[in-house]
Scaffold this active site. Structure first.
Site, short mmCIF file in Angstrom:
data_model
loop_
_atom_site.label_atom_id
_atom_site.label_comp_id
_atom_site.label_asym_id
_atom_site.label_seq_id
_atom_site.Cartn_x
_atom_site.Cartn_y
_atom_site.Cartn_z
N ARG A 138 -6.66 3.69 -4.24
CA ARG A 138 -6.84 2.26 -3.99
C ARG A 138 -8.02 2.01 -3.04
O ARG A 138 -8.91 1.22 -3.34
CB ARG A 138 -5.57 1.66 -3.38
CG ARG A 138 -4.33 1.74 -4.23
CD ARG A 138 -4.46 0.92 -5.50
NE ARG A 138 -4.71 -0.49 -5.23
CZ ARG A 138 -5.33 -1.30 -6.08
NH1 ARG A 138 -5.80 -0.84 -7.22
NH2 ARG A 138 -5.49 -2.58 -5.79
N SER A 288 -5.61 2.61 11.00
CA SER A 288 -4.91 2.05 9.84
C SER A 288 -5.32 0.60 9.62
O SER A 288 -5.95 -0.03 10.47
CB SER A 288 -3.40 2.11 10.06
OG SER A 288 -3.01 1.18 11.07
N CYS A 289 -4.94 0.05 8.47
CA CYS A 289 -5.24 -1.35 8.18
C CYS A 289 -4.56 -2.26 9.19
O CYS A 289 -5.15 -3.26 9.64
CB CYS A 289 -4.79 -1.70 6.76
SG CYS A 289 -3.04 -1.37 6.40
N THR A 319 3.02 0.06 -1.11
CA THR A 319 1.89 0.94 -1.41
C THR A 319 2.32 2.05 -2.34
O THR A 319 3.51 2.21 -2.64
CB THR A 319 1.32 1.56 -0.11
OG1 THR A 319 2.27 2.50 0.41
CG2 THR A 319 1.03 0.50 0.94
N THR A 347 5.73 2.07 11.75
CA THR A 347 4.28 1.86 11.79
C THR A 347 3.72 2.54 13.02
O THR A 347 4.33 2.48 14.10
CB THR A 347 3.91 0.37 11.79
OG1 THR A 347 2.48 0.26 11.93
CG2 THR A 347 4.57 -0.39 12.94
N GLY A 348 2.60 3.19 12.85
CA GLY A 348 1.95 3.82 13.99
C GLY A 348 0.91 2.93 14.64
O GLY A 348 0.21 3.34 15.56
N ASN A 453 -4.80 -5.77 3.35
CA ASN A 453 -4.67 -4.39 3.82
C ASN A 453 -5.45 -3.40 2.97
O ASN A 453 -5.60 -2.24 3.34
CB ASN A 453 -3.19 -3.97 3.87
CG ASN A 453 -2.44 -4.30 2.61
OD1 ASN A 453 -1.96 -5.44 2.44
ND2 ASN A 453 -2.31 -3.35 1.71
#
Length: 481
Positions: A138, A288-289, A319, A347-348, A453
């Site tokens: 993607r 990350s996004c 995703t 989430t990080g 994202n």
């Protein structure tokens, strides 16, 4: 003549002006490597209607529609200048001129405002920097679209190769088809042809070699004429320095990861800490996004009000890491059907804030819920501020940040009361402030931040690559710091 006739005549006149802009914008881009912007939105390769809509969009953030009759003289003035590679925002030029009381002509004002890009001050056009994509999912395909788009001037970045595992049967044909048509982001803007015999894709004149390999240590990129290249790993397979170092092969100079880096790998959010990248750094991450979505507004709030603590809740589109239907997954909940469920997950992004904003002395926590939409997410950023404020003050601050600050390419602002997630597909900003949803009470503020994202994040990755490659050209007028 009726009122309706007046409106239609006015529209046709504006269409004619927009049509006259297109060849000027194109010539500046091709011949001088100048990208014409309008409130940080590129006008290169845009249609008549798109140019008019971009002018009208200014009404949502600046309070008044920007007239195309105001910006045309500034565009015309640029053609008479000895311009070097740069980005020039004619919307900001028009607004600054409106507030200037020195009695200067448009030509004189424009020459002064962009003096850093003219004459002896101008940057010389550089040779294109080779880029290799490792992986073609993607993010990889969106990066390819952006790289091909930005190769229009013949300078800057040039996509030379894509490295993938070879699939069975017409591999390159199928990959080219996925580049050509996308269910979320639509058709590729241009032409694509495939040369199966030589494993190449030609997209808008750019010849891209498909290299088949499952082991980065076996590839010698100089065999394909690639040198001093930046490799973008969008597989996420390796995330620490040891693993990513496998990519440092003949022909590769730097490696950029499109996932949070581990260990001592720098996590970079363009607009916030990209200027901390050391010239000799060979491996870095674009985080990350979600990190890219929350860090710029967090910095904007911290700089103005101070932030004592915060929590971010991301409502994230599903995703490819999730399953289409219930099936085994190493994660506890991600094995459940993505298009049928809301899925609580981790989430990080919150922990990554410390790497991007090391001076922020505030504890930021985070969690995430995956929801059944294919793209565009929203982050809800709940902050305890260092001082009391009001909703109006915060709105004015964030609106100004989106228009006039060094973060204007990262932060967008929308006041439409009926905005929903699909409205932001294709947004090039890392984060879009939803003005209508903002909540402020005393020293508590809750920001609602939309973000594409996929595409918005890909734009941030390209900005980092441009920076480390030395082809991130200055913007004029200069943003207000």
């Amino acid at each position: 003549m009726t009122v309706n006739d007046d409106s239609f005549t006015h529209w046709k006149n504006r269409e004619e002006i927009a049509e006259s802009m297109i060849p000027i914008i194109g010539k500046l881009h091709r011949e001088r490597d100048v990208t014409v912007l309008l409130h940080s939105r590129s006008l290169v390769n845009k249609s008549v209607v798109s140019i008019l809509k971009t002018h009208r969009f200014a009404r949502q953030i600046a309070g008044a529609e920007l007239s195309i009759t105001e910006t045309l003289p500034f565009l015309q003035a640029l053609t008479a200048l000895d311009l070097g590679p740069s980005q020039i925002d004619i919307g900001l030029l028009a607004e600054a001129y409106r507030g200037d009381d020195r009695g200067m002509s448009v030509e004189e004002f424009t020459a002064e405002a962009v003096a850093g890009a003219t004459g002896e001050n101008k940057i010389e056009r550089r040779e294109p920097r080779d880029v290799v994509l490792y992986g073609f999912g993607r993010i990889g395909r969106l990066l390819a679209r952006l790289l091909i788009e930005k190769a229009g001037s013949g300078n800057g970045l040039r996509l030379r190769a894509i490295v993938v595992r070879k699939g069975a049967g017409q591999d390159i044909v199928k990959r080219a088809s996925l580049l050509r048509r996308d269910s979320v982001h639509g058709q590729f803007q241009g032409t694509i042809t495939v040369d199966e015999a030589n494993d190449t894709i030609v997209a808008n004149g750019n010849t891209i070699k498909m290299i088949y390999s499952d082991d980065p240590t076996t590839v010698d990129y100089t065999q394909y004429g690639i040198k001093n290249a930046i490799l973008i790993d969008n597989t996420g397979r390796w995330r620490d320095r040891e693993g990513l170092s496998k990519h440092l092969r003949p022909g590769i100079d730097k490696v950029v990861l499109t996932a949070p880096g581990k260990g001592d790998v720098p996590n970079i959010v363009h607009g916030v800490n990209h200027d901390t990248i050391k010239p000799d750094e060979q491996i870095l991450s674009c985080a990350s996004c979600t990190t890219n979505a929350i860090v710029p507004p967090l910095k904007a709030m911290a700089d103005e009000y101070g932030v004592l603590r915060g929590h971010v809740e991301t409502v994230h589109s599903f995703t490819n890491d999730q399953n289409l239907l219930d099936n085994y997954h190493s994660s506890d909940r991600r094995g459940r059907s993505a298009p049928l469920n809301m899925v609580i997950t981790e989430t990080g992004a919150a922990s990554a804030v410390a790497k991007a904003l090391p001076d922020l002395d505030a504890r930021i926590t985070g969690s995430s819920i995956r929801v059944p939409v294919p793209n565009v997410s929203i982050a809800i950023l709940n902050l305890r501020l260092g001082r009391e404020t009001s909703r109006e003050e915060v709105l004015d601050h964030l609106r100004n940040i989106s228009l006039n600050s060094p973060l204007k390419r990262q932060i967008d602002f929308i006041s439409a009361p009926d905005a929903v997630s699909s409205d932001f597909v294709g947004s090039r900003h890392a984060s879009i402030i939803d003005a209508g949803a903002l909540k402020v009470e005393g020293d508590d503020a809750i920001l609602y931040l939309w973000y594409d994202n996929e595409f918005g994040y890909s734009c941030q990755v390209i900005r980092v690559v441009q920076h480390v490659s030395g082809v991130e050209y200055p913007t004029y007028p200069a943003p207000v710091v």
